[in-house]
Write an enzyme that holds these catalytic residues in place. Structure first.
Site, PDB file in Angstrom:
ATOM      1  N   LYS A 112     -44.891   7.249 108.287  1.00  0.00           N
ATOM      2  CA  LYS A 112     -43.710   7.318 107.436  1.00  0.00           C
ATOM      3  C   LYS A 112     -42.399   7.208 108.243  1.00  0.00           C
ATOM      4  O   LYS A 112     -41.527   6.624 107.723  1.00  0.00           O
ATOM      5  CB  LYS A 112     -43.813   8.242 106.455  1.00  0.00           C
ATOM      6  CG  LYS A 112     -45.345   8.243 105.450  1.00  0.00           C
ATOM      7  CD  LYS A 112     -44.736   8.983 104.259  1.00  0.00           C
ATOM      8  CE  LYS A 112     -45.971   8.353 103.135  1.00  0.00           C
ATOM      9  NZ  LYS A 112     -46.389   9.125 102.183  1.00  0.00           N
ATOM     10  N   LYS A 195     -53.694   1.126 103.214  1.00  0.00           N
ATOM     11  CA  LYS A 195     -53.878   2.007 102.107  1.00  0.00           C
ATOM     12  C   LYS A 195     -53.069   1.526 101.098  1.00  0.00           C
ATOM     13  O   LYS A 195     -51.694   1.308 101.047  1.00  0.00           O
ATOM     14  CB  LYS A 195     -53.542   3.352 102.673  1.00  0.00           C
ATOM     15  CG  LYS A 195     -53.810   4.309 101.607  1.00  0.00           C
ATOM     16  CD  LYS A 195     -53.559   5.815 102.096  1.00  0.00           C
ATOM     17  CE  LYS A 195     -52.108   6.252 101.607  1.00  0.00           C
ATOM     18  NZ  LYS A 195     -52.121   6.706 100.395  1.00  0.00           N
ATOM     19  N   LYS A 198     -48.261   4.658  96.873  1.00  0.00           N
ATOM     20  CA  LYS A 198     -47.120   4.361  95.745  1.00  0.00           C
ATOM     21  C   LYS A 198     -45.669   4.391  96.380  1.00  0.00           C
ATOM     22  O   LYS A 198     -44.804   3.679  95.809  1.00  0.00           O
ATOM     23  CB  LYS A 198     -47.300   5.516  94.789  1.00  0.00           C
ATOM     24  CG  LYS A 198     -47.068   6.812  95.033  1.00  0.00           C
ATOM     25  CD  LYS A 198     -47.286   7.617  93.871  1.00  0.00           C
ATOM     26  CE  LYS A 198     -47.705   9.089  94.264  1.00  0.00           C
ATOM     27  NZ  LYS A 198     -47.546   9.752  95.427  1.00  0.00           N
TER      28      LYS A 198
HETATM   29  P1  ATP Z   1     -47.029   8.393  99.090  1.00  0.00           P
HETATM   30  O1  ATP Z   1     -46.888   6.870  99.549  1.00  0.00           O
HETATM   31  O2  ATP Z   1     -45.754   8.738  98.411  1.00  0.00           O
HETATM   32  O3  ATP Z   1     -47.615   9.158 100.093  1.00  0.00           O
HETATM   33  P2  ATP Z   1     -49.656   8.062  97.704  1.00  0.00           P
HETATM   34  O4  ATP Z   1     -49.964   7.096  97.041  1.00  0.00           O
HETATM   35  O5  ATP Z   1     -50.297   8.348  99.133  1.00  0.00           O
HETATM   36  O6  ATP Z   1     -47.975   8.203  97.986  1.00  0.00           O
HETATM   37  P3  ATP Z   1     -49.993  11.001  97.291  1.00  0.00           P
HETATM   38  O7  ATP Z   1     -49.085  11.503  96.512  1.00  0.00           O
HETATM   39  O8  ATP Z   1     -49.373  11.230  98.787  1.00  0.00           O
HETATM   40  O9  ATP Z   1     -50.100   9.408  96.791  1.00  0.00           O
HETATM   41  O10 ATP Z   1     -51.479  11.289  97.305  1.00  0.00           O
HETATM   42  C1  ATP Z   1     -52.024  12.047  95.902  1.00  0.00           C
HETATM   43  C2  ATP Z   1     -53.289  11.805  96.076  1.00  0.00           C
HETATM   44  O11 ATP Z   1     -53.723  10.580  96.361  1.00  0.00           O
HETATM   45  C3  ATP Z   1     -53.812  12.535  97.516  1.00  0.00           C
HETATM   46  O12 ATP Z   1     -55.140  13.205  97.223  1.00  0.00           O
HETATM   47  C4  ATP Z   1     -54.255  11.344  98.411  1.00  0.00           C
HETATM   48  O13 ATP Z   1     -55.280  11.745  99.466  1.00  0.00           O
HETATM   49  C5  ATP Z   1     -54.577  10.518  97.155  1.00  0.00           C
HETATM   50  N1  ATP Z   1     -54.504   8.904  97.609  1.00  0.00           N
HETATM   51  C6  ATP Z   1     -53.385   8.169  97.887  1.00  0.00           C
HETATM   52  N2  ATP Z   1     -53.761   6.927  98.013  1.00  0.00           N
HETATM   53  C7  ATP Z   1     -54.953   6.780  98.054  1.00  0.00           C
HETATM   54  C8  ATP Z   1     -55.835   5.735  98.399  1.00  0.00           C
HETATM   55  N3  ATP Z   1     -55.299   4.592  98.600  1.00  0.00           N
HETATM   56  N4  ATP Z   1     -57.104   5.863  98.228  1.00  0.00           N
HETATM   57  C9  ATP Z   1     -57.530   7.088  97.896  1.00  0.00           C
HETATM   58  N5  ATP Z   1     -56.848   8.010  97.638  1.00  0.00           N
HETATM   59  C10 ATP Z   1     -55.454   8.043  97.807  1.00  0.00           C
HETATM   60 MG    MG Z   2     -49.732   9.808 100.568  1.00  0.00          MG
END
Ligand code: ATP
Ligand code: MG
Length: 329
Positions: A112, A195, A198
């Protein structure tokens, strides 16, 4: 020991299929296993620049999505991280027990921060795992359902618990990451080497996407050379990702899906994946719309914050006492 389950999502952007698979898909079952603390990690969302109105709207959406996923407010406390002040208070203590060397090794920080200008990397982004450790230990949570990308942070929390308990006695509960068997890391549909995230949307399926959009995205997902539907993340990352998504939707394991799609062309396989995702998400989206309209999340968040605060404040007191902060009552 009884199960104390804690899980959170950051309201940083539109929720993705990755978030759904990691946390929301199983929420109903999770509710039945033990005492649950399900939160909106809004303080964590401030670690990257975000517009205040967007953050507020994302927080509402996330609350509604938790409820749409089957969160039972009588069994779980659903709350905003910022409405339980013990998180920030404990953070002020715990930042002294994790070290800068450890934090600088976190891949999430490296990824990040690499996208930011060097002189605009917030301290909060660097220290994020400290607050995350506080989120966990405040509830004596022992089971933490997450995606694979969060395992490193849970490991760090475990190191903190060991370090703290060695010094002060058995004060903190040891947590454990819980991963789904299939679908631990859902990849971008347009680039299966990254990955689905969001805050950096690229080939994401969003939980708010209309069914027709979901279908279009899945039908145009990047695939690989060859024509067999086989799970082989190294040589067939696109198809392997779609197999994972299918398995997660249907709650089956990979060999079962491979058998099911033997002899399928990529196009027909993708159609089956799109059908499975839409079949799962459409009723979920309808429940979400109802909840947004009736605002039932408001009362649940207030009630959740009360329940969470009570428990978190007790833990905070126990920790304050252990480290030598004078207690006057
Ligand atoms: P950001 O980009 O803000 O980090 P994010 O999509 O990674 O957003 P988080 O809020 O960080 O979402 O994570 C919420 C949950 O979703 C965590 O348990 C994280 O491990 C899971 N997660 C996030 N992205 C994935 C993915 N691509 N596959 C499986 N699990 C995911
Ligand atoms: Mg995340």
């Amino acid at each position: 020991m009884a199960e104390r389950i804690l899980t959170g999502i950051k309201p940083t952007g539109q929720l993705t299929l990755g978030n759904y698979i990691a946390v929301l898909k199983n929420l109903k079952k999770t509710n039945e296993r033990g005492e649950c603390f399900i939160f909106i990690a809004d303080l964590h969302a401030l670690t990257l620049p975000i517009d205040p109105a967007v953050l507020r709207q994302n927080s509402i959406d996330l609350a509604a999505f938790y409820l749409a996923a089957g969160l039972d407010p009588n069994k779980s406390a659903m709350f905003l991280q910022s409405s339980v002040s013990a998180h920030a208070e404990l953070n002020a203590i715990m930042q002294n027990y994790l070290y800068m060397g450890e934090l600088s090794r976190m891949t999430q920080f490296k990824d990040k921060s690499a996208k930011l200008k060097e002189n605009a990397i917030g301290l909060g982004l660097f220290a994020y795992p400290v607050l995350m450790a506080c989120d966990i230990v405040l509830y004596d949570a022992n089971i933490i359902p997450v995606g694979e990308d969060q395992v490193q942070h849970i490991e760090l929390t475990r190191d903190l618990v060991n370090r703290f308990n060695n010094r002060y006695g058995n004060i903190l509960t040891m947590p454990k990451a819980e991963l789904r068997k299939v679908g631990k890391r859902i990849m971008s549909l347009s680039d299966p080497s990254v990955k689905m995230s969001k805050s950096d949307p690229k080939g994401d399926v969003f939980l708010k996407d209309e069914p027709a959009v979901i279908r279009k995205k899945i039908m145009s997902a990047v695939t690989d050379m060859g024509c067999e539907v086989k799970y082989d993340p190294e040589n067939k990352p696109g198809i392997s990702n779609l197999i994972q998504i299918y398995c997660a939707m249907k709650d089956i394991e990979i060999p079962e899906a491979e058998k099911l799609f033997e002899g399928y062309r990529y196009g027909d396989f993708k159609k089956a994946v799109a059908d499975a995702v839409i079949e799962e998400l459409e009723p979920f989206q309808n429940r979400y719309k109802e909840i947004i309209a009736n605002k039932s999340y408001e009362a649940v968040l207030k009630q959740g914050a009360e329940k969470a605060s009570k428990i978190a404040n007790e833990t905070l007191k126990r920790i304050q006492k252990a480290v030598g902060l004078l207690q006057l009552d």
